[in-house]
Write a protein that holds these residues in place. Structure first.
Motif, PDB file in Angstrom:
ATOM      1  N   ALA A  45       0.835  -1.158  -0.159  1.00 36.26           N
ATOM      2  CA  ALA A  45      -0.098   0.006   0.177  1.00 36.26           C
ATOM      3  C   ALA A  45       1.075   1.254  -0.052  1.00 36.26           C
ATOM      4  O   ALA A  45       0.641   2.062  -0.778  1.00 36.26           O
ATOM      5  N   VAL A  46       2.110   1.174   0.817  1.00 36.10           N
ATOM      6  CA  VAL A  46       2.630   2.214   0.695  1.00 36.10           C
ATOM      7  C   VAL A  46       3.442   2.597  -0.613  1.00 36.10           C
ATOM      8  O   VAL A  46       3.619   3.509  -1.218  1.00 36.10           O
ATOM      9  N   LEU A  47       3.802   1.393  -1.361  1.00 36.48           N
ATOM     10  CA  LEU A  47       4.491   1.586  -2.626  1.00 36.48           C
ATOM     11  C   LEU A  47       3.404   2.213  -3.611  1.00 36.48           C
ATOM     12  O   LEU A  47       3.865   2.842  -4.532  1.00 36.48           O
ATOM     13  N   ALA A  48       2.114   1.575  -3.428  1.00 35.72           N
ATOM     14  CA  ALA A  48       1.176   2.442  -4.044  1.00 35.72           C
ATOM     15  C   ALA A  48       0.943   3.850  -3.859  1.00 35.72           C
ATOM     16  O   ALA A  48       0.619   4.620  -5.046  1.00 35.72           O
ATOM     17  N   VAL A  49       1.394   4.232  -2.779  1.00 38.32           N
ATOM     18  CA  VAL A  49       1.139   5.735  -2.479  1.00 38.32           C
ATOM     19  C   VAL A  49       2.333   6.494  -3.209  1.00 38.32           C
ATOM     20  O   VAL A  49       2.209   7.556  -3.976  1.00 38.32           O
ATOM     21  N   ALA A  50       3.565   5.820  -3.309  1.00 39.12           N
ATOM     22  CA  ALA A  50       4.549   6.502  -4.257  1.00 39.12           C
ATOM     23  C   ALA A  50       4.244   6.352  -5.552  1.00 39.12           C
ATOM     24  O   ALA A  50       4.573   7.519  -6.328  1.00 39.12           O
ATOM     25  N   GLY A  51       3.396   5.371  -6.157  1.00 36.81           N
ATOM     26  CA  GLY A  51       2.937   5.286  -7.439  1.00 36.81           C
ATOM     27  C   GLY A  51       2.103   6.378  -7.753  1.00 36.81           C
ATOM     28  O   GLY A  51       2.051   7.235  -8.899  1.00 36.81           O
ATOM     29  N   VAL A  52       1.237   6.814  -6.693  1.00 29.62           N
ATOM     30  CA  VAL A  52       0.143   7.934  -7.067  1.00 29.62           C
ATOM     31  C   VAL A  52       0.894   9.140  -7.103  1.00 29.62           C
ATOM     32  O   VAL A  52       0.668   9.880  -8.067  1.00 29.62           O
ATOM     33  N   ALA A  53       1.984   9.227  -6.350  1.00 29.60           N
ATOM     34  CA  ALA A  53       2.877  10.340  -6.285  1.00 29.60           C
ATOM     35  C   ALA A  53       3.739  10.484  -7.849  1.00 29.60           C
ATOM     36  O   ALA A  53       3.560  11.514  -8.331  1.00 29.60           O
ATOM     37  N   ALA A  54       4.117   9.577  -8.426  1.00 32.47           N
ATOM     38  CA  ALA A  54       4.588   9.399  -9.843  1.00 32.47           C
ATOM     39  C   ALA A  54       3.560  10.076 -10.650  1.00 32.47           C
ATOM     40  O   ALA A  54       3.843  10.439 -11.650  1.00 32.47           O
ATOM     41  N   LEU A  55       2.505   9.365 -10.680  1.00 30.20           N
ATOM     42  CA  LEU A  55       1.358   9.800 -11.487  1.00 30.20           C
ATOM     43  C   LEU A  55       0.862  11.239 -11.590  1.00 30.20           C
ATOM     44  O   LEU A  55       0.934  11.856 -12.589  1.00 30.20           O
ATOM     45  N   LEU A  56       1.237  12.060 -10.359  1.00 34.16           N
ATOM     46  CA  LEU A  56       0.826  13.171 -10.405  1.00 34.16           C
ATOM     47  C   LEU A  56       1.950  14.232 -10.829  1.00 34.16           C
ATOM     48  O   LEU A  56       1.752  15.090 -11.402  1.00 34.16           O
ATOM     49  N   VAL A  57       3.232  13.604 -10.463  1.00 36.53           N
ATOM     50  CA  VAL A  57       4.416  14.385 -11.045  1.00 36.53           C
ATOM     51  C   VAL A  57       4.485  14.279 -12.574  1.00 36.53           C
ATOM     52  O   VAL A  57       4.758  15.045 -13.232  1.00 36.53           O
ATOM     53  N   ALA A  58       4.182  12.978 -13.097  1.00 38.06           N
ATOM     54  CA  ALA A  58       4.167  12.771 -14.498  1.00 38.06           C
ATOM     55  C   ALA A  58       3.194  13.832 -15.351  1.00 38.06           C
ATOM     56  O   ALA A  58       3.592  14.022 -16.432  1.00 38.06           O
ATOM     57  N   SER A  59       2.017  14.121 -14.796  1.00 35.15           N
ATOM     58  CA  SER A  59       1.166  14.985 -15.390  1.00 35.15           C
ATOM     59  C   SER A  59       1.815  16.527 -15.405  1.00 35.15           C
ATOM     60  O   SER A  59       1.257  17.124 -16.138  1.00 35.15           O
ATOM     61  N   LEU A  60       2.863  16.716 -14.494  1.00 40.34           N
ATOM     62  CA  LEU A  60       3.559  18.103 -14.846  1.00 40.34           C
ATOM     63  C   LEU A  60       4.625  18.316 -16.009  1.00 40.34           C
ATOM     64  O   LEU A  60       5.123  19.344 -16.188  1.00 40.34           O
ATOM     65  N   ILE A  61       4.979  17.078 -16.551  1.00 40.76           N
ATOM     66  CA  ILE A  61       6.098  16.954 -17.502  1.00 40.76           C
ATOM     67  C   ILE A  61       5.615  17.914 -18.554  1.00 40.76           C
ATOM     68  O   ILE A  61       4.494  17.749 -19.241  1.00 40.76           O
ATOM     69  N   PRO A  62       6.143  18.852 -19.005  1.00 44.03           N
ATOM     70  CA  PRO A  62       5.745  19.869 -20.106  1.00 44.03           C
ATOM     71  C   PRO A  62       5.559  19.168 -21.587  1.00 44.03           C
ATOM     72  O   PRO A  62       6.500  18.306 -21.814  1.00 44.03           O
ATOM     73  N   VAL A  63       4.731  19.424 -22.216  1.00 43.35           N
ATOM     74  CA  VAL A  63       4.444  18.902 -23.789  1.00 43.35           C
ATOM     75  C   VAL A  63       5.668  19.918 -24.626  1.00 43.35           C
ATOM     76  O   VAL A  63       5.539  21.051 -24.541  1.00 43.35           O
TER      77      VAL A  63
END
Length: 475
Positions: A442-460
């Motif tokens: 579950a803690v690893l999943a939290v890290a995965g959610v954080a990765a998802l949020l950060v990935a959405s900030l990558i500029p196009v």
């Protein structure tokens, strides 16, 4: 220059690339082979579960520190020479571990093996130097994907190798392969076309090692020492102070280990943060899931799998990781790198959540790992090419080296956290409870959610743009 090296200029770039890929594969294989056999290795060394987890953590910690240092030494003394030296150190560390009579020497060997982490940035740098510019992104993507796939292969073949040749063969066999890679590199890889005489910042190296150790040791031991105990709080405060000092030193350095100015680029820092967070889940799953499936069912979970069966359960991840990595460039070209990384991050979250809540059947484990393989294969290759597009051509090697390094740091954190959680749910002289694994995943999943949020900030990238990075000194 000895004639042997001078004549290597006659080799084609393709031959050089094949030798570099062999070095990367050998490094990844040694890194992962022992993951499924940690319980057997614990018995072989007559040690505790807490200490055996440091077989992974010590390697990752050493690699986290040595990777940027070795990259800088390559800039100064020649990437070809330092690559050979790194491979020799990797082989020497494997021999130490193969002959270790106790856990202390085993850990010493793993620390020496961490020097081999420099194989990745050196490979990226040599690819940049020797291959045509238009082929550089693809070659770096292949090398990055092979590093991940090699890790999966190591997990799969560990069981058959142990059954056939014994547990210590998991060090002897890759050591032999690494020696072959070192000899081939000495013969084939051309001398570096340029050198930079600027010395390595050893102060930055010591500070980096200090804050990593001060962070990881209490993370792994907090469940035993108590999260509010001085033994945990003081090292955490020390880690914060040392990390602050490290950042200050790096920002003032003309040749930093990790270029903070380059990291100011949104594309670079977001991609590196995603890489770190992916490392948290990847290394923790690779280290502890084989232990989970080998646990006897009498514990209330697990399948009592053999080492070979544990490896076969991870085979779907290896296959899907390889296939997804091959198709990642096409996906990124069609949908854009940001969308691909967001999707990969979402798949990673689904996979880890599935491991946390549905792990009573073997097919459930295999399905979750296959999904994770798709996520990792797409993500690792895409991240490498995002970095290539975001920095100047002369920064390609060091920038991808940083990405690989922060992934290793993330892995160090993930293994330490998972070890700490399992330790908190392990009775004296017993096995970890099922809830320990559930909370850990579950803690690893939290890290995965954080990765998802950060990935959405990558500029196009803007149409026609070739880089997104600032003009900073090359590394």
């Amino acid at each position: 220059m000895p004639p042997l090296v001078a004549s290597s200029r006659s080799f084609q770039p393709r031959t050089t690339l094949l030798v570099l890929l062999l070095a990367v594969f050998a490094f990844a294989l040694l890194q992962s082979l022992i993951n499924p056999v940690l319980p057997a290795l614990q018995e072989d060394l007559d040690t505790t579960q807490n200490l055996i987890a440091w077989v992974m953590t010590a390697f990752l910690l050493s690699a986290s520190v040595c990777t940027p240092v070795v990259g800088r030494l390559g800039d100064r003394y020649g990437k070809d020479r330092v690559l050979v030296a790194s491979l020799i150190a990797l082989a020497a560390g494997a021999v130490v571990s193969a002959t270790a009579p106790d856990i202390s020497l085993m850990l010493a060997g793993r620390v020496v093996q961490g020097v081999g982490g420099g194989v990745l940035p050196l490979t990226f740098g040599i690819i940049r130097d020797e291959l045509p510019r238009e082929k550089t992104p693809g070659a770096i993507g292949v090398a990055a994907a092979l590093a991940a796939v090699g890790g999966g292969v190591g997990v799969v073949v560990a069981g058959p190798l142990t059954d056939a040749f014994g547990i210590r063969s998991l060090f002897w066999i890759p050591a032999a392969l690494i020696v072959v890679a070192a000899v081939a590199s000495r013969v084939v890889v051309p001398p570096s076309p340029a050198r930079n005489p600027t010395p390595v910042s050893w102060l930055a190296t010591v500070l980096m090692a200090g804050w990593l150790v001060a962070l990881l040791v209490p993370l792994a031991q907090a469940s035993r020492w108590g999260w509010t105990s001085p033994a945990v709080i003081v090292p955490f405060l020390g880690a914060a102070a040392l990390a602050t000092g490290w950042v200050v030193v790096e920002k003032r350095s003309d040749r930093p280990l990790i270029d903070m100015r380059m990291l100011r680029s949104t594309a670079v820092w977001t991609t590196n943060l995603v890489s770190l967070l992916f490392g948290v889940s990847l290394f923790a799953v690779m280290a502890f899931l084989p232990i989970f499936v080998q646990t006897p069912p009498q514990a209330g979970y697990g399948f009592g799998a053999s080492v070979t069966q544990a490896g076969l359960l991870l085979l779907p991840m290896t296959v899907t990781m390889f296939l997804a990595g091959l198709g990642s460039a096409r996906l990124a070209g069609r949908f854009g790198a940001r969308q691909v990384l967001v999707t990969a991050s979402a798949l990673n979250v689904v996979a880890v959540v599935a491991l946390a809540v549905e792990h009573d059947r073997r097919w459930q484990i295999a399905a979750a790992l296959a999904l994770m393989g798709v996520s990792l294969g797409i993500a690792f290759s895409t991240m490498s090419n995002v970095i290539v597009a975001a920095v100047r051509p002369d920064q390609t090697g060091v920038a991808n080296g940083v990405t690989a390094n922060v992934r290793t740091i993330g892995g160090s954190v993930g293994v330490a956290v998972m070890s700490g959680i399992l330790g908190a749910h392990t009775p004296a002289d017993g096995l970890p409870s099922e809830s320990g694994y559930t909370y850990g995943f579950a803690v690893l999943a939290v890290a995965g959610v954080a990765a998802l949020l950060v990935a959405s900030l990558i500029p196009v990238p803007k149409p026609g743009a070739t880089t997104q990075g600032p003009a900073v000194p090359s590394g």
